[in-house]
Design an enzyme around this catalytic site. Structure first.
Site: not given
Ligand SMILES: Nc1nc2c(ncn2[C@@H]2O[C@H](COP(=O)(O)OP(=O)(O)O)[C@@H](OP(=O)(O)OP(=O)(O)O)[C@H]2O)c(=O)[nH]1
Ligand SMILES: [Mn+2]
Length: 180
Positions: A68-69
């Site tokens: 994904e990233d």
């Molecule tokens: N809470 C938090 N999240 C952070 C941080 N830094 C990066 N993230 C990541 O950001 C995602 C959530 O932010 P969003 O704005 O909702 O999503 P996006 O990055 O996909 O646009 C999560 O992705 P993901 O793991 O792929 O999960 P999901 O939310 O898509 O299920 C999370 O891992 C942080 O400091 N705190």
């Protein structure tokens, strides 16, 4: 392939692979925590808290955000860690070419039809991210955005239920604390 190696070798190879892939990425918290802390933390929740001991699930947790990233492909995952890990990672990977709203909607839909292995990774991923939101607010986020994330995460988690009592209980208490 992971199934031909002992578990310690597989896990170390996998942590190193994920660390290399995420090496230039940081979390969104003010401290700019290295991104790799997140996949390692998700795997740690599964092993240490949820008592999951299926190696393929742990490897998938470590790799869950690589496609994904980062520039990682699903075939690269399969070549290095086998088809079972590839399948789980595929199930938990958002299609980043879609608009954000559609991606978020699809997570709610896909949660219900996921395999039990993918559901475990998703539950631990959400638990880590919600705990992380309680610990520090990502840069550029306000309270409303944090609240909206909790509301959306709850809708995804509803579709993941019946998978792991411990993780579901931990998530429920976080939702309850926010009255979500
Ligand atoms: N809470 C938090 N999240 C952070 C941080 N830094 C990066 N993230 C990541 O950001 C995602 C959530 O932010 P969003 O704005 O909702 O999503 P996006 O990055 O996909 O646009 C999560 O992705 P993901 O793991 O792929 O999960 P999901 O939310 O898509 O299920 C999370 O891992 C942080 O400091 N705190
Ligand atoms: Mn994640």
């Amino acid at each position: 392939m992971s199934c031909n190696q002992d578990p310690i070798s597989s896990i170390i190879k996998c942590v190193y692979f994920a660390a290399e892939k995420h090496k230039n990425q940081r979390r969104k918290d003010p401290e700019k925590t290295p991104y790799i802390n997140h996949p390692i933390g998700v795997a740690n929740i599964l092993v240490d808290e949820a008592k999951v001991n299926d190696i393929n699930i742990i490897l998938a947790a470590l790799l869950h955000d690589t496609v994904e990233d980062t520039d990682t492909s699903f075939s690269e995952i399969e070549e290095n860690f086998g088809p079972v890990v590839r399948k789980i990672v595929e199930e938990v990977t958002d299609d980043k070419s879609l608009p954000k709203e559609e991606r978020k909607r699809l997570q709610i839909v896909h949660a219900i039809e996921s395999s039990p292995q993918a559901k475990l990774v998703k539950l631990a991923d959400k638990l880590f991210n919600l705990r992380d939101l309680n610990r520090a607010t990502p840069e550029g986020w306000n309270e409303e955005r944090v609240h909206e994330y909790f509301v959306w995460a709850k809708k995804v988690v509803v579709g993941l239920k019946g998978t792991n009592t411990y993780l579901e209980k931990e998530l429920d208490s976080l939702f309850q604390l926010r009255s979500v």
